[in-house]
Design a protein around this motif. Structure first.
Motif, PDB file in Angstrom:
ATOM      1  N   VAL A  98     -58.625 -69.999 -40.922  1.00 13.10           N
ATOM      2  CA  VAL A  98     -57.749 -69.390 -41.934  1.00 13.10           C
ATOM      3  C   VAL A  98     -56.290 -69.492 -41.455  1.00 13.10           C
ATOM      4  O   VAL A  98     -55.939 -68.934 -40.408  1.00 13.10           O
ATOM      5  N   PRO A  99     -55.427 -70.215 -42.193  1.00 14.89           N
ATOM      6  CA  PRO A  99     -54.045 -70.418 -41.731  1.00 14.89           C
ATOM      7  C   PRO A  99     -53.312 -69.111 -41.427  1.00 14.89           C
ATOM      8  O   PRO A  99     -52.598 -69.028 -40.422  1.00 14.89           O
ATOM      9  N   GLY A 100     -53.513 -68.069 -42.249  1.00 18.03           N
ATOM     10  CA  GLY A 100     -52.821 -66.793 -42.018  1.00 18.03           C
ATOM     11  C   GLY A 100     -53.256 -66.130 -40.720  1.00 18.03           C
ATOM     12  O   GLY A 100     -52.464 -65.467 -40.048  1.00 18.03           O
ATOM     13  N   VAL A 101     -54.512 -66.303 -40.358  1.00 15.01           N
ATOM     14  CA  VAL A 101     -55.008 -65.765 -39.082  1.00 15.01           C
ATOM     15  C   VAL A 101     -54.311 -66.504 -37.941  1.00 15.01           C
ATOM     16  O   VAL A 101     -53.807 -65.896 -36.986  1.00 15.01           O
ATOM     17  N   ARG A 102     -54.250 -67.819 -38.051  1.00 16.69           N
ATOM     18  CA  ARG A 102     -53.636 -68.627 -36.986  1.00 16.69           C
ATOM     19  C   ARG A 102     -52.152 -68.271 -36.835  1.00 16.69           C
ATOM     20  O   ARG A 102     -51.638 -68.160 -35.725  1.00 16.69           O
ATOM     21  N   LEU A 103     -51.483 -68.112 -37.953  1.00 13.96           N
ATOM     22  CA  LEU A 103     -50.056 -67.777 -37.922  1.00 13.96           C
ATOM     23  C   LEU A 103     -49.806 -66.539 -37.061  1.00 13.96           C
ATOM     24  O   LEU A 103     -48.959 -66.546 -36.165  1.00 13.96           O
ATOM     25  N   HIS A 104     -50.573 -65.488 -37.322  1.00 12.38           N
ATOM     26  CA  HIS A 104     -50.359 -64.232 -36.588  1.00 12.38           C
ATOM     27  C   HIS A 104     -50.763 -64.359 -35.129  1.00 12.38           C
ATOM     28  O   HIS A 104     -50.072 -63.856 -34.246  1.00 12.38           O
ATOM     29  N   LEU A 105     -51.884 -65.028 -34.882  1.00  9.31           N
ATOM     30  CA  LEU A 105     -52.342 -65.100 -33.491  1.00  9.31           C
ATOM     31  C   LEU A 105     -51.477 -66.040 -32.656  1.00  9.31           C
ATOM     32  O   LEU A 105     -51.205 -65.760 -31.488  1.00  9.31           O
ATOM     33  N   VAL A 106     -50.999 -67.115 -33.256  1.00  8.48           N
ATOM     34  CA  VAL A 106     -50.102 -68.020 -32.507  1.00  8.48           C
ATOM     35  C   VAL A 106     -48.817 -67.269 -32.140  1.00  8.48           C
ATOM     36  O   VAL A 106     -48.313 -67.383 -31.017  1.00  8.48           O
ATOM     37  N   ARG A 107     -48.334 -66.461 -33.054  1.00  9.52           N
ATOM     38  CA  ARG A 107     -47.136 -65.673 -32.769  1.00  9.52           C
ATOM     39  C   ARG A 107     -47.381 -64.744 -31.563  1.00  9.52           C
ATOM     40  O   ARG A 107     -46.578 -64.656 -30.652  1.00  9.52           O
ATOM     41  N   ARG A 108     -48.536 -64.062 -31.575  1.00  9.86           N
ATOM     42  CA  ARG A 108     -48.854 -63.164 -30.461  1.00  9.86           C
ATOM     43  C   ARG A 108     -49.045 -63.938 -29.160  1.00  9.86           C
ATOM     44  O   ARG A 108     -48.669 -63.470 -28.088  1.00  9.86           O
TER      45      ARG A 108
END
Ligand code: DC
Length: 249
Positions: free
Chosen positions: A119-129
């Motif tokens: 899920v792109p939105g999941v990746r976005l948040h986790l990559v940021r963290r």
């Protein structure tokens, strides 16, 4: 995301303090064992990015979230109270102060994590963290997209691989540790089928599929011991330290 257990890295001002080693590859290739050993040897921190995707998946299963519901999954990744310890000798994973280190390795989580991590939105948040934790460097990071997406300027990128048969054997051993005794032959066959399915999902997803960065050093661990793989990686370091002693980034 808080870094619950920062460990002392190489002496302040030393270039190794800013070193980032990215270790990518499919499941069972030996990434975790090797990454932890390399970090321990070089006195660097260690980040298991897969554990973060697993923690979100664990919470999604706990909360009975529909795994087709990308928006809710992305919201979960945005707000999850996730803490990852980066001491290679004692990596920890907690969600809302619950220790989930074992719970995220069960078959239920393992089978659902490819869907959640696509899920792109999941990746976005986790990559940021992940980038927050990586900070100025001094860390070994393992995952699928570390060299390509998370830290494209990592000084050393490793792509670790092994045959699916060998990887299934290693994963069956891991699973026995969290789930108790199992029927080895059927377990092995099932694990191999799951690994091949997960490889397919991980390499064909649209956002950040598992691909090898062009500049990555490819190591096939099928016929190598952990120590041999670690030695190959550590031997790369002298030529790759960030330039100069100067201030930490
Ligand atoms: O390395 P692992 O088996 O614990 O990873 C769990 C899952 O998370 C795996 O299906 C791939 C995904 N993952 C990812 O998409 N990106 C990462 N950087 C790390 C893991």
């Amino acid at each position: 995301v808080a870094d619950a257990h920062p460990v002392p890295v190489a002496e302040r001002g030393h270039p190794a303090r800013r070193l980032v080693i990215a270790i990518d590859g499919p499941s069972g290739s030996g990434k975790s064992t090797v990454a932890r050993a390399v970090a321990g040897r070089l006195r660097l921190r260690y980040l298991d990015s897969g554990a973060m995707y697993r923690a979100v998946t664990w919470l999604a299963l706990q909360d009975r979230i529909d795994l087709e519901d990308a928006e809710t999954l992305a919201g979960l990744a945005a707000k999850i109270d996730l803490r990852i310890g980066t001491d290679p000798a004692h990596p920890t994973v907690t969600v809302a102060e619950t220790d989930v280190a074992s719970a995220i390795r069960t078959r239920a989580v393992t089978n659902a994590v490819s869907v959640v991590s696509s899920v792109p939105g999941v990746r976005l948040h986790l990559v940021r963290r992940q980038r927050e934790i990586i900070g100025a460097g001094g860390i070994v990071v393992e995952g699928r997209d570390i060299g390509q997406v998370v830290v494209p300027d990592a000084q050393l990128k490793i792509f670790l691989t092994a045959t699916s048969e060998t990887r299934a054997e290693r994963r069956t051993r891991d699973l026995t540790e969290v789930s108790g005794p199992v029927d080895r032959a059927s377990e092995l066959a099932q694990t191999r089928a799951e690994i091949e399915r997960r490889d397919r999902l991980d390499t064909t997803r649209v956002t950040s599929p598992l691909v090898r960065a062009d500049e990555a050093l490819v190591i096939d661990s099928t016929a190598l011991t952990v120590d041999e793989v670690v030695a190959l990686i550590v031997a790369q370091i002298p030529g790759r330290l960030p330039a100069g002693r100067g201030a930490d980034r």
